[in-house]
Structure formats: C-alpha cells, structure tokens
Design a protein around this motif. Structure first.
Motif, PDB file in Angstrom:
ATOM      1  N   MET A  29      51.667  43.113   6.710  1.00  0.00           N
ATOM      2  CA  MET A  29      50.657  42.382   5.923  1.00  0.00           C
ATOM      3  C   MET A  29      51.321  41.309   5.047  1.00  0.00           C
ATOM      4  SD  MET A  29      47.270  42.707   5.587  1.00  0.00           S
ATOM      5  CE  MET A  29      46.810  44.425   5.729  1.00  0.00           C
ATOM      6  N   ILE A  32      51.710  37.864   6.613  1.00  0.00           N
ATOM      7  CA  ILE A  32      50.523  37.157   7.112  1.00  0.00           C
ATOM      8  C   ILE A  32      49.941  36.282   6.006  1.00  0.00           C
ATOM      9  CG2 ILE A  32      48.223  37.443   8.166  1.00  0.00           C
ATOM     10  CD1 ILE A  32      50.562  38.543   9.869  1.00  0.00           C
ATOM     11  N   LYS A  33      49.648  35.030   6.365  1.00  0.00           N
ATOM     12  CA  LYS A  33      49.056  34.107   5.386  1.00  0.00           C
ATOM     13  C   LYS A  33      47.634  34.522   5.060  1.00  0.00           C
ATOM     14  CE  LYS A  33      51.523  29.791   6.146  1.00  0.00           C
ATOM     15  NZ  LYS A  33      51.544  28.521   6.875  1.00  0.00           N
ATOM     16  N   HIS A  35      44.302  33.182   4.218  1.00  0.00           N
ATOM     17  CA  HIS A  35      43.578  31.912   4.204  1.00  0.00           C
ATOM     18  C   HIS A  35      42.220  32.082   4.880  1.00  0.00           C
ATOM     19  CE1 HIS A  35      44.996  31.874   8.315  1.00  0.00           C
ATOM     20  NE2 HIS A  35      44.335  30.782   8.584  1.00  0.00           N
ATOM     21  N   ARG A  37      38.023  32.412   5.587  1.00  0.00           N
ATOM     22  CA  ARG A  37      36.904  33.271   5.194  1.00  0.00           C
ATOM     23  C   ARG A  37      37.140  34.757   5.408  1.00  0.00           C
ATOM     24  NH1 ARG A  37      33.324  28.828   7.272  1.00  0.00           N
ATOM     25  NH2 ARG A  37      34.052  29.516   9.293  1.00  0.00           N
ATOM     26  N   ILE A  38      38.148  35.118   6.201  1.00  0.00           N
ATOM     27  CA  ILE A  38      38.357  36.552   6.439  1.00  0.00           C
ATOM     28  C   ILE A  38      39.705  37.013   5.895  1.00  0.00           C
ATOM     29  CG2 ILE A  38      36.767  36.875   8.384  1.00  0.00           C
ATOM     30  CD1 ILE A  38      39.150  36.469  10.265  1.00  0.00           C
ATOM     31  N   ARG A  40      43.260  39.244   5.454  1.00  0.00           N
ATOM     32  CA  ARG A  40      44.396  39.543   6.327  1.00  0.00           C
ATOM     33  C   ARG A  40      44.177  40.873   7.053  1.00  0.00           C
ATOM     34  NH1 ARG A  40      49.369  39.309   2.338  1.00  0.00           N
ATOM     35  NH2 ARG A  40      47.847  40.400   1.044  1.00  0.00           N
ATOM     36  N   VAL A  42      41.291  42.177   8.032  1.00  0.00           N
ATOM     37  CA  VAL A  42      40.391  41.947   9.174  1.00  0.00           C
ATOM     38  C   VAL A  42      41.160  41.282  10.305  1.00  0.00           C
ATOM     39  CG1 VAL A  42      38.365  40.644   9.963  1.00  0.00           C
ATOM     40  CG2 VAL A  42      38.306  41.825   7.753  1.00  0.00           C
ATOM     41  N   ARG A  43      41.968  40.292   9.957  1.00  0.00           N
ATOM     42  CA  ARG A  43      42.727  39.552  10.972  1.00  0.00           C
ATOM     43  C   ARG A  43      43.651  40.483  11.756  1.00  0.00           C
ATOM     44  NH1 ARG A  43      42.474  34.092  10.389  1.00  0.00           N
ATOM     45  NH2 ARG A  43      41.451  33.338   8.488  1.00  0.00           N
ATOM     46  N   LEU A  44      44.438  41.290  11.041  1.00  0.00           N
ATOM     47  CA  LEU A  44      45.379  42.182  11.730  1.00  0.00           C
ATOM     48  C   LEU A  44      44.651  43.238  12.549  1.00  0.00           C
ATOM     49  CD1 LEU A  44      48.208  42.755   9.105  1.00  0.00           C
ATOM     50  CD2 LEU A  44      48.489  41.916  11.447  1.00  0.00           C
ATOM     51  N   ILE A  46      41.999  43.030  14.182  1.00  0.00           N
ATOM     52  CA  ILE A  46      41.546  42.536  15.494  1.00  0.00           C
ATOM     53  C   ILE A  46      42.594  42.873  16.552  1.00  0.00           C
ATOM     54  CG2 ILE A  46      41.063  40.429  16.825  1.00  0.00           C
ATOM     55  CD1 ILE A  46      39.850  39.247  14.222  1.00  0.00           C
ATOM     56  N   TYR A  47      43.876  42.729  16.173  1.00  0.00           N
ATOM     57  CA  TYR A  47      44.952  43.033  17.139  1.00  0.00           C
ATOM     58  C   TYR A  47      45.064  44.527  17.383  1.00  0.00           C
ATOM     59  CZ  TYR A  47      46.421  38.196  16.985  1.00  0.00           C
ATOM     60  OH  TYR A  47      46.449  36.838  17.110  1.00  0.00           O
TER      61      TYR A  47
ATOM     62  N   ASP B 133      49.052  42.637  25.006  1.00  0.00           N
ATOM     63  CA  ASP B 133      48.221  41.628  24.351  1.00  0.00           C
ATOM     64  C   ASP B 133      49.069  40.362  24.233  1.00  0.00           C
ATOM     65  OD1 ASP B 133      46.111  40.417  23.108  1.00  0.00           O
ATOM     66  OD2 ASP B 133      46.081  41.745  21.358  1.00  0.00           O
ATOM     67  N   LEU B 135      50.423  38.001  21.835  1.00  0.00           N
ATOM     68  CA  LEU B 135      50.631  37.944  20.386  1.00  0.00           C
ATOM     69  C   LEU B 135      51.213  36.590  19.991  1.00  0.00           C
ATOM     70  CD1 LEU B 135      52.184  41.523  20.106  1.00  0.00           C
ATOM     71  CD2 LEU B 135      49.827  40.854  19.573  1.00  0.00           C
ATOM     72  N   TYR B 170      44.438  35.014  15.590  1.00  0.00           N
ATOM     73  CA  TYR B 170      43.666  35.510  14.444  1.00  0.00           C
ATOM     74  C   TYR B 170      44.496  35.562  13.175  1.00  0.00           C
ATOM     75  CZ  TYR B 170      41.244  36.643  18.672  1.00  0.00           C
ATOM     76  OH  TYR B 170      40.664  36.510  19.903  1.00  0.00           O
ATOM     77  N   ILE B 171      45.823  35.464  13.345  1.00  0.00           N
ATOM     78  CA  ILE B 171      46.704  35.509  12.172  1.00  0.00           C
ATOM     79  C   ILE B 171      47.613  34.280  12.165  1.00  0.00           C
ATOM     80  CG2 ILE B 171      46.826  38.016  11.855  1.00  0.00           C
ATOM     81  CD1 ILE B 171      49.424  38.007  13.490  1.00  0.00           C
ATOM     82  N   THR B 172      48.076  33.926  10.956  1.00  0.00           N
ATOM     83  CA  THR B 172      49.136  32.927  10.794  1.00  0.00           C
ATOM     84  C   THR B 172      50.245  33.601  10.000  1.00  0.00           C
ATOM     85  OG1 THR B 172      47.434  31.234  10.621  1.00  0.00           O
ATOM     86  CG2 THR B 172      49.664  30.605   9.956  1.00  0.00           C
ATOM     87  N   TYR B 173      51.464  33.546  10.522  1.00  0.00           N
ATOM     88  CA  TYR B 173      52.584  34.139   9.788  1.00  0.00           C
ATOM     89  C   TYR B 173      53.039  33.189   8.683  1.00  0.00           C
ATOM     90  CZ  TYR B 173      53.007  36.817  14.173  1.00  0.00           C
ATOM     91  OH  TYR B 173      52.771  37.581  15.286  1.00  0.00           O
ATOM     92  N   LYS B 174      53.534  33.785   7.607  1.00  0.00           N
ATOM     93  CA  LYS B 174      54.116  32.967   6.539  1.00  0.00           C
ATOM     94  C   LYS B 174      55.362  32.240   7.039  1.00  0.00           C
ATOM     95  CE  LYS B 174      52.205  35.647   2.746  1.00  0.00           C
ATOM     96  NZ  LYS B 174      52.427  36.778   1.835  1.00  0.00           N
ATOM     97  N   GLU B 210      40.323  27.556  10.697  1.00  0.00           N
ATOM     98  CA  GLU B 210      39.661  26.447  10.011  1.00  0.00           C
ATOM     99  C   GLU B 210      40.453  25.137  10.090  1.00  0.00           C
ATOM    100  OE1 GLU B 210      38.070  27.804   6.197  1.00  0.00           O
ATOM    101  OE2 GLU B 210      37.869  29.826   7.049  1.00  0.00           O
ATOM    102  N   ASN B 238      31.840  34.897  10.742  1.00  0.00           N
ATOM    103  CA  ASN B 238      33.014  34.474   9.977  1.00  0.00           C
ATOM    104  C   ASN B 238      34.253  34.280  10.840  1.00  0.00           C
ATOM    105  OD1 ASN B 238      31.879  34.247   7.490  1.00  0.00           O
ATOM    106  ND2 ASN B 238      32.318  36.371   6.900  1.00  0.00           N
ATOM    107  N   ILE B 241      36.002  35.973  18.436  1.00  0.00           N
ATOM    108  CA  ILE B 241      36.996  36.677  19.253  1.00  0.00           C
ATOM    109  C   ILE B 241      36.896  36.202  20.694  1.00  0.00           C
ATOM    110  CG2 ILE B 241      37.796  38.911  20.112  1.00  0.00           C
ATOM    111  CD1 ILE B 241      37.272  40.119  17.487  1.00  0.00           C
TER     112      ILE B 241
END
Lengths: 267, 310
Positions: A29, A32-33, A35, A37-38, A40, A42-44, A46-47, B133, B135, B170-174, B210, B238, B241
C-alpha cells in the motif's frame, strides 16, 4: 518515501496477491499513489479479487462434477485452501490444479472421504486424454496388410491419450451419475480399473477394464508380443478359444482407436 | 507482406482504396478487420466460413500436445490469416526469461506462421509465483532499461520483432516518474518492438487514473502502431474494470475514431474473452469497426487472392 528497486516492488505485489496478512497489504500500500476518486485499498483489491476469481474459475472449469459433489460451501473451502497451499508456478492455467487430487487426499476434511480425491483425479485424467499428443492409429486395414506369419511377433504401442486408472471407491460411477444430473449412490469401496483415451472423433472416452483385459494391457505396456498375449490367454481358456479371443481383443482395441501405427520389429 | 511458407495456409488479403474514395491507401502489413478466435466458435467458423479478414488466437490456449482444439486451429488457419497473442511472456518480470515458454511459443509460431506475435507491456509473476494477471510496471528508467533488454532477447530468440500491448490498470506506483504513454513509446523506440494499441484499455486507464485519452494517443509514434484491440468493459461509476465480457462501449468507439485519425489504417479486431455471444454478434461488431474506419479514412475494397486493381 523510498523508491523500491523493480525486483523488490514486484515481490511485494506478488506477496500481497497470495497472502492475506494485513502487514503484507500495508507494505505494498505504501508504494501506491493516492489519487483520484477511489482509494488505494479499492485499487489494490481489484487485483486481489481478479487473482482469486481467475484461479477459482479455473478449478470450476476443470472440476465441474467435483463441484456438484461437494456443493458450494465445501467447494469454496477447497478452492481457498488449494490456492493458498499451491500458488501457481506455471505459465499455463491448464496445469494450475494438477496437484488438487494430492491436496484433497492429504487435507482435512476432504481426506476423510477418499472418493473426493479420486473424483478430482478422474477429472484430471480426462483432461490429459483431451489434449494429449496426436498420433496415427493402427487400424484394421494395417493389420490386414501385415503378413500373417508376422502376427505372432507384433508388439503394440498405445496412443498418447491412453491412460490406465485404478480407483478404490465407486468414483467413476459417482462421476457418471453427477454428469447425468442424478443423485450418486453413497460412496463405497469398490476397486476397479479403467481405460481412458481420446477416440477417433477426438472426444474423451472411458470404460471399465475387466481383470483379463487389464492384465493383457499391462503385458503390452511391458513389451509383450501378440504371441505372448495368446500364451497368457491359454492359461485362462481352451486352446481353440485362445487365438480367436486374442484377435477379438485386438480388433476391439483397433476399433476403440487406442493403438498407434508403428514399425514392427521382427524378432 | 509476409509470404506463406507452409502450403494450405491462407495469406493476408490485399486491400485497395475504392476508386471513388479519397484517402491514403493502407500500408502493406494492414490485415483488415478481424476477431479473437474462441473455442465456442470453432464449429461455426468452419461451417459458415464468415467473411472476416483475419483471426487472432491466444497462444497459450494452443500450447498443448494435440487433440480437438489444435485440430480446429489448423483447419481454420487454412482459411484465414492469423496473428498470435500471448499473455505469459512477462516481459517486465525480474525473473529470468522463461525459455521453456519461449521455446513452446516458437514451436507454435512455426506451426501457424502468424503475421505477427504480440504480448503485453506488463509482468505476470516473480520468484516462481504466477498471478495469471497482467500487472503494471512502474514507469521509470530502471523498468525501461529492463524491459528493452528483455524485448531485445525475445526478438533475437524469435527472429522477428514482437508487438507489445498496453494494459488496463488500476494502480500507479510511487516509483513511476513518467506517464504510461511516454514509457510505452520509449520501449518501442529503444527496443524496436511494435505497438498493439488497445483502445478500450486506454479508455479504462484514462477513467481510472483521470488522464485525457487523447494525450495518450498523441504520445505514441504513428509508425509504431500495427494493431488495435477493441473490447468491452464494466463501468462501476467511480472506476472501470476491463472485463472483456460486454460489447464495445460507445465512448470506446469514439476513441477508436480518434485513433484512426491519428494512426490511419491499423489492423483492428474485436476481443471478447468472457460471456461469449453467438459468432454473428461479434461479426456485427467487426462490421461496426470496419464502417467506422471507412467513414473516417475512406472506403476499401478487399481484393481476392491474386486480384489486381486496374
């Protein structure tokens, strides 16, 4: 915030997918950025959800009758247990559940009912028969073109889809009842041998093997010639009956499509 | 044009602009409008021989020794050009490349003689654990060099350039310090691979992260894109998928038209992986794609084998 090297980031992400420990979750976690409307979370998730659903669907597709036999709750318990015990190490989902019979034979509560593992094993045998290698068949025509004096020396090879299976319980009968949407009889000890293969229409087929045919097939697997098979049958039937009986077996195997074309070795 | 090396395999159709139309003729590698081949449709394809330009097959589905699926695959290959699409290359993984997988892939390439081979700009597993998956990678210099090095190894092994496809993510890493399209375009430029642009995935990721999908299109070099995927998704309000179990959505058709305006004629196909409808329904979607392309770029005349335009 420390930027992780690629290898370490990937390890944390995989750990998260295969592990439900909250510490593992918070470790990924952090990378993960946050950012949009949802969250982190929820985002993770999904995977994580996709990972579990995909593996569950694979087991459902491979083991439909086992699913009916267990019912939803036990099936879900089995899926979760198996996914945790045997995370996939193969590029192909085709082999993900290869160890399911082993898991069921060794894990409570499934191991207390050995027919469960046998049902899973039977379904995996069917899968192997379905996509085993192709091979040209030995046919009645090829047999007719073989000079009679060579027949005693004929040795046979099975099609790559052919498998011999032994079950201690009424597993195949249970599978058949479920397939026909009927209630199976209660599980009972009922040792039996089965032959499974892919037929000429490329459909998987199976039948039970009587003791005599089982012995003959095992002899073939050990390299016996047609003459050896006749000699074996001489111990079981009269001299006049042995050769026609051997021929009957041979023709049946040719019609089933379980023997392949090969060069015969003259002894 | 890739020539057939094996007898009894269909070669790609040639297209010419119909004489009345104004526009730019498609490039030589343009295959037309195709469909992802699925088990459910094997019989229908063989019995109805639909008027479609090509099929894409999922490589892993045919990495088996024999049996019915392979039998159908070869029968259909006799009738249609094919491309191969893989999901297990794991080009971004820090595990060593899976040579056993690559060898199986090469065997299938030799059997099928596809027009091209594609996989995804992603990783699927590490340390012997496979997620099955696609990734996402972090988009930074380390990952870029890592991926380019591996693409080079794969292309050398296969003896041809590959196509890589963009994911839905669905994710962006830092760890990321550039946009996905900057990263993707750099991979293509530096490694020499080509691009399979999934229009639906751009839409899905644009919604989830976004960004403006048009920025993505404009960030990709025109000459690198050899194939488009079109697929359906599930919209949760929001977030979106990438489920591949619905028809192509209207905003994705609109984005497809924008992509055509930027990239011109690109071989396009419909990719449905779940909730598979009757073949006719998917063929109708292929026709929709064809009509949008004709409306945008000009009408094409598919030529029969050997036909010459005068």
């Amino acid at each position: 915030m420390d930027k992780l090297p690629l290898a370490s980031l990937q390890q944390k992400m995989i750990n998260y997918l295969v592990n439900d420990d909250p510490n593992v979750t918070s470790t990924i976690m952090k990378q993960i950025k946050d950012h949009g409307r949802i969250t982190r979370d929820v985002r993770l998730n999904i995977y994580k959800n996709a990972y579990q659903v995909r593996l569950k669907e694979t087991i459902e597709n491979d083991h439909e009758m086992l699913g009916f036999f267990l019912g939803d709750d036990l099936f879900d318990q089995m899926v979760l247990g198996y996914i945790n015990a045997y995370p996939s190490d193969n590029t192909s989902l085709r082999h993900f559940a290869d160890k399911l019979p082993l898991f069921l034979a060794n894990t409570p509560p499934f191991k207390d009912h050995p027919i469960i593992s046998e049902l899973a094993h039977f379904e995996r045998f069917l899968m192997v028969a379905f996509d085993a290698a192709d091979a040209a068949l030995f046919t009645r025509d090829l047999l007719a073109n073989t000079p009679p004096e060579q027949w005693p020396d004929l040795v046979f090879r099975f099609h790559p889809s052919v498998q011999l299976a032994h079950f201690h319980y009424n597993s195949v009968e249970t599978w058949q009842a479920l397939k026909q949407e009927q209630a199976p009889e209660p599980a009972k000890e009922q040792p039996s041998d089965w032959l499974l293969w892919r037929n000429k229409e490329r459909l998987t087929q199976f039948r039970s093997l009587p003791a005599q045919e089982y012995d003959l097939i095992n002899m073939i697997l050990q390299g016996a010639s047609f003459a050896d098979l006749c000699d074996f049958l001489l111990q079981e039937v009269s001299e006049e009956q042995a050769s026609p009986l051997a021929l009957d077996y041979l023709l049946k195997w040719l019609d089933d499509g379980i023997l392949i074309k090969q060069k015969f070795i003259q002894q | 044009m890739v020539h057939n090396l094996i007898k009894n395999q269909a070669s790609a159709r040639d297209f010419s602009l119909s004489s009345a139309a104004e526009g730019i003729a498609p490039p030589e590698h343009f295959l037309g409008f195709g469909l992802g081949l699925r088990t459910d449709h094997f019989q229908d394809v063989l019995s109805t021989n639909p008027d479609i330009d090509w099929f894409e097959v999922v490589s892993e589905n045919f990495m088996v020794d024999g049996g019915k699926p392979k039998h159908y695959l070869h029968a259909i290959r006799e009738l249609y050009p094919m491309v191969m699409h893989g999901v297990s290359l794991s080009i971004g993984s820090t595990d060593p490349l899976n040579m056993q997988y690559l060898r199986q892939l090469k065997v299938l390439v030799n059997e099928l003689q596809p027009q091209w081979i594609s996989d995804h700009l992603c990783w699927t597993g590490v340390n012997q654990t496979n997620s099955h998956d696609l990734l996402p990678l972090p988009y930074n210099e380390e990952a870029l060099n890592h991926v380019c090095d591996r693409v080079d190894q794969v292309q050398n092994f296969l003896g041809r350039p590959i196509l890589l496809e963009n994911l839905s993510s669905y994710i962006t890493y830092k760890e990321s310090d550039m946009s996905e399209w900057e990263f993707f375009n750099q991979v293509a430029r530096q490694s020499g691979c080509n691009i399979l642009l999934d229009i639906n995935n751009i839409y899905v990721s644009a919604r989830n992260h976004e960004f403006d999908a048009q920025d993505y299109l404009e960030g990709i070099d025109k000459d690198k894109v050899k194939q488009f995927h079109l697929a359906g998704h599930t919209d949760y309000g929001n977030y979106v998928i990438d489920t591949h179990d619905h028809p192509v959505a209207d905003p994705v058709w609109a984005l497809y038209q924008q992509a055509l305006k930027r990239f011109g004629w690109v071989s396009t196909m419909i990719e449905r992986d779940d909730n598979i409808p009757p073949l006719a329904e998917l063929l109708a979607e292929v026709e929709t794609a064809r009509n949008i392309a004709y409306d945008t770029l000009g009408r094409l005349q598919p030529l029969k084998q050997g036909e010459i335009v005068t």
